[in-house]
Motif scaffolding. Structure first.
Motif, PDB file in Angstrom:
ATOM      1  N   UNK A 187     -11.861 -17.521   1.401  1.00  0.00           N
ATOM      2  CA  UNK A 187     -12.529 -18.454   0.494  1.00  0.00           C
ATOM      3  C   UNK A 187     -12.695 -19.823   1.147  1.00  0.00           C
ATOM      4  N   UNK A 188     -11.658 -20.275   1.821  1.00  0.00           N
ATOM      5  CA  UNK A 188     -11.731 -21.583   2.478  1.00  0.00           C
ATOM      6  C   UNK A 188     -12.799 -21.595   3.569  1.00  0.00           C
ATOM      7  N   UNK A 189     -13.009 -20.461   4.203  1.00  0.00           N
ATOM      8  CA  UNK A 189     -13.983 -20.405   5.299  1.00  0.00           C
ATOM      9  C   UNK A 189     -15.403 -20.183   4.816  1.00  0.00           C
ATOM     10  N   UNK A 190     -15.578 -19.325   3.788  1.00  0.00           N
ATOM     11  CA  UNK A 190     -16.931 -18.892   3.439  1.00  0.00           C
ATOM     12  C   UNK A 190     -17.405 -19.271   2.028  1.00  0.00           C
ATOM     13  N   UNK A 192     -18.080 -20.978  -1.807  1.00  0.00           N
ATOM     14  CA  UNK A 192     -18.363 -22.212  -2.544  1.00  0.00           C
ATOM     15  C   UNK A 192     -17.569 -22.261  -3.841  1.00  0.00           C
ATOM     16  N   UNK A 193     -17.041 -21.102  -4.239  1.00  0.00           N
ATOM     17  CA  UNK A 193     -16.329 -20.998  -5.514  1.00  0.00           C
ATOM     18  C   UNK A 193     -15.227 -19.963  -5.392  1.00  0.00           C
ATOM     19  N   UNK A 194     -14.075 -20.264  -5.999  1.00  0.00           N
ATOM     20  CA  UNK A 194     -12.964 -19.314  -6.056  1.00  0.00           C
ATOM     21  C   UNK A 194     -12.722 -18.934  -7.511  1.00  0.00           C
ATOM     22  N   UNK A 226     -15.199 -24.950  -5.688  1.00  0.00           N
ATOM     23  CA  UNK A 226     -15.160 -24.876  -7.141  1.00  0.00           C
ATOM     24  C   UNK A 226     -14.132 -23.831  -7.595  1.00  0.00           C
ATOM     25  N   UNK A 227     -13.436 -24.121  -8.695  1.00  0.00           N
ATOM     26  CA  UNK A 227     -12.520 -23.161  -9.309  1.00  0.00           C
ATOM     27  C   UNK A 227     -13.138 -22.645 -10.603  1.00  0.00           C
ATOM     28  N   UNK A 279      -8.120 -27.506 -13.707  1.00  0.00           N
ATOM     29  CA  UNK A 279      -9.041 -27.593 -12.580  1.00  0.00           C
ATOM     30  C   UNK A 279     -10.215 -26.635 -12.630  1.00  0.00           C
ATOM     31  N   UNK A 280     -10.321 -25.839 -13.698  1.00  0.00           N
ATOM     32  CA  UNK A 280     -11.436 -24.909 -13.840  1.00  0.00           C
ATOM     33  C   UNK A 280     -12.673 -25.680 -14.295  1.00  0.00           C
TER      34      UNK A 280
END
Length: 308
Positions: A187-190, A192-194, A226-227, A279-280
């Motif tokens: 997620x950190x690499x690719x 835009x949203x988790x 984004x969460x 944080x959502x």
């Protein structure tokens, strides 16, 4: 807070139901319409589903504003090259409204039912990561240049990397899960949203620690990721209506119901506020009676504008 309608057509649906619900979501002010990517029903109740990207291509021509996407496209179902073409084409049809939720694939029965290979978990993750590199590589290759890739599972030679998506450099990528290392790293690499499916509020804070650590390792500002959360919805005019919709939710796992949006409009607004405090910034609403327009209309009238 962005609010999206999320459907599971594999539990039983027709194309007309999907079109009507997507158009209603747009008219009622929702931000998007998403669907699962499954060929077979979950929970032992068989239903007609269809292909997720065929659905989204059709809905792209039937709508004009809402975002359209999958939660999530299975990496086991498609080769990365043709998948890049498909997503870019739907992005063009929608004039840049596609969101690309992407995952490893997990439901073994549907793979067996339709003759799709189902590797062990480690291989699925390895293929997933390699596909992410290929997809993003194809989408971001400059016009007129070619893309090549030689990996463990896939080899592409001098691809023209066409068509290009309308959104540049590429459609937003959504990755989700509860892993502590692999998923946050990807997620950190690719991404835009988790995304987390049916989380407890406390779980969001815990997962955020893993995401922040992965972003730090990747040299990325965690604020750029984004969460979001998938949440069950059962909102009603009175106790009887809430009880009826809660009863329909009983087929889902108890934790999902416990952590969902259940109750009066005021209670649901308050509950959404708790997720926002964690944080959502985007929620995907799932209901057991997913084509119940009365439920969606009631939510839109009584809750949607308050949380947006």
């Amino acid at each position: 807070m962005e609010v999206h309608v999320f459907t599971n057509p594999q539990q039983g649906s027709t194309h007309e139901q999907l079109v009507v619900t997507a158009k209603a979501a747009e008219d009622l002010g929702f931000d998007g319409f998403f669907r699962a990517d499954h060929y077979r029903a979950l929970g032992g109740i068989e239903g007609s589903s269809g292909d997720a990207w065929v659905t989204l291509g059709a809905l792209a021509a039937e709508t004009s504003r809402i975002r359209l996407g999958t939660l999530v496209t299975s990496a086991t179902f498609r080769f990365p090259g043709p998948l890049a073409v498909t997503v870019a084409q739907v992005d063009e049809i929608s004039r840049g409204r596609v969101e690309f939720g992407f995952g490893t694939g997990y439901f073994e029965d549907e793979h067996r039912a339709y003759g799709i290979p189902f590797p062990v978990t480690a291989e699925r993750f390895a293929r997933f990561e390699e596909q992410l590199a290929i997809l993003t590589g194809l989408w971001t290759t400059p016009a007129g240049a070619t893309f090549s890739h030689r990996g463990e599972f896939y080899e592409l030679t001098d691809s023209p990397a066409l068509p290009k998506p309308v959104q540049r450099p590429r459609p937003p990528i959504i990755i989700g899960g509860r892993g502590r290392k692999k998923t946050p790293r990807l997620a950190a690499r690719y991404a835009d949203e988790f995304n987390l499916a049916f989380p407890a509020v406390e779980e969001i804070f815990d997962q955020d620690l893993y995401l922040r650590a992965a972003c730090a390792e990747a040299g990325r500002d965690p604020g750029t990721l984004r969460r979001s959360a998938v949440l069950l919805l059962a909102c009603g005019r009175d106790h009887a209506e809430v009880a009826r919709r809660t009863e329909a939710l009983a087929a889902y796992v108890p934790e999902a119901l416990e952590h969902g949006l259940v109750g009066s409009p005021a209670e649901v607004v308050d509950r959404i506020g708790q997720f926002a405090d964690a944080g959502i910034t985007r929620i995907y609403l799932q209901t057991p009676q997913q084509f119940d327009l009365d439920h969606w209309e009631f939510f839109a009238d009584e809750v949607l504008q308050q949380v947006k």
